[in-house]
Scaffold this active site. Sequence first.
Site, short mmCIF file in Angstrom:
data_model
loop_
_atom_site.label_atom_id
_atom_site.label_comp_id
_atom_site.label_asym_id
_atom_site.label_seq_id
_atom_site.Cartn_x
_atom_site.Cartn_y
_atom_site.Cartn_z
N SER A 261 -43.99 -20.53 -18.75
CA SER A 261 -42.61 -21.12 -18.73
C SER A 261 -41.56 -20.55 -19.83
CB SER A 261 -42.82 -22.82 -19.11
OG SER A 261 -43.46 -23.43 -18.31
N1 SAH Z 1 -48.12 -24.68 -19.47
C1 SAH Z 1 -48.41 -23.43 -19.05
C2 SAH Z 1 -47.39 -23.15 -17.82
C3 SAH Z 1 -47.98 -23.77 -16.64
S1 SAH Z 1 -47.57 -23.46 -15.04
C4 SAH Z 1 -47.98 -22.37 -20.00
O1 SAH Z 1 -47.63 -22.44 -21.00
O2 SAH Z 1 -48.31 -21.17 -19.72
C5 SAH Z 1 -48.18 -24.85 -14.44
C6 SAH Z 1 -49.87 -24.89 -14.39
O3 SAH Z 1 -50.14 -26.11 -13.84
C7 SAH Z 1 -50.35 -23.56 -13.49
O4 SAH Z 1 -51.31 -22.95 -14.05
C8 SAH Z 1 -51.08 -24.66 -12.30
O5 SAH Z 1 -52.25 -24.06 -11.86
C9 SAH Z 1 -51.46 -25.90 -13.10
N2 SAH Z 1 -51.42 -27.26 -12.19
C10 SAH Z 1 -50.74 -27.36 -10.91
N3 SAH Z 1 -51.31 -28.67 -10.47
C11 SAH Z 1 -52.09 -29.16 -11.56
C12 SAH Z 1 -52.73 -30.17 -11.54
N4 SAH Z 1 -52.81 -31.17 -10.37
N5 SAH Z 1 -53.56 -30.37 -12.33
C13 SAH Z 1 -53.74 -29.59 -13.37
N6 SAH Z 1 -52.92 -28.27 -13.27
C14 SAH Z 1 -52.25 -28.00 -12.53
#
Ligand code: SAH
Length: 226
Positions: free
Chosen positions: A69
């Site tokens: 992000s």
């Molecule tokens: N917090 C992260 C950014 C995440 S992007 C960072 O600091 O880099 C969003 C993430 O959420 C992705 O890796 C995606 O695979 C995950 N995601 C999406 N749906 C999800 C779910 N239902 N449960 C857990 N993770 C999920």
Amino acid sequence: MRAIRLREMLHTIEREARLTASLTGRPSFDPRVMESMEEVPRDSFVLPEMIDRAFDDGPLPIGEGQTISQPYIVALMTDLLEPQPTQTILEIGTGSGYQAAILAQLVQQVYSLEIIPSLAAEAADLLLRLGYTNIEIKVGDGHTGWPEHAPYDGIIITAAASHLPQALIDQLRPGGRLVIPVGQPYSSQKLMLVEKDLAGRMDARDVLNVVFVPMTGGVRARNNNH
Ligand code: SAH
């Protein structure tokens, strides 16, 4: 060069905070949050080919169609949680592990769920190499939360949800705070702050328009099963 770029990133976050203060109610962030943004090496969390842009104030691809992000949004969401040193936080969406590391500097324990196994494994490896011992990562669907360690003092969801999952409300301690982007995939979503008072009543407010990758799994996945 690195030090200059990092400093620019911190200045940009501070400027963004001032510019969005009328919406967020936060003209500046807790100095502890800003210290954590300074200390966690974002350049370790991006793909090698993205290193030059590691301190830009924007999201970057991390593989598997996912992103790390925007730093300002990471700082804002962290600040909204009002993290305290004795707290336990649940994150949904480990991704690169960056947000988990930012939180781990500020609280006692971070639990983080990631639905894509390869991202979970890479983030866990990286965080260990960087010396974090208070982050536990598990492969799973955030819609059901992580009941074993509940209740949590704070819950942060870093993918856009169509709704606020009931399991996460249930796993939030009375007095706790939850931050979540809610809305449809790839359109503008609302970043929401949800507070559970000591009597268990919920209060939610919109903080800002944001764009996150969608939260997968949950009801949507069940509907899509063939
Ligand atoms: N917090 C992260 C950014 C995440 S992007 C960072 O600091 O880099 C969003 C993430 O959420 C992705 O890796 C995606 O695979 C995950 N995601 C999406 N749906 C999800 C779910 N239902 N449960 C857990 N993770 C999920």
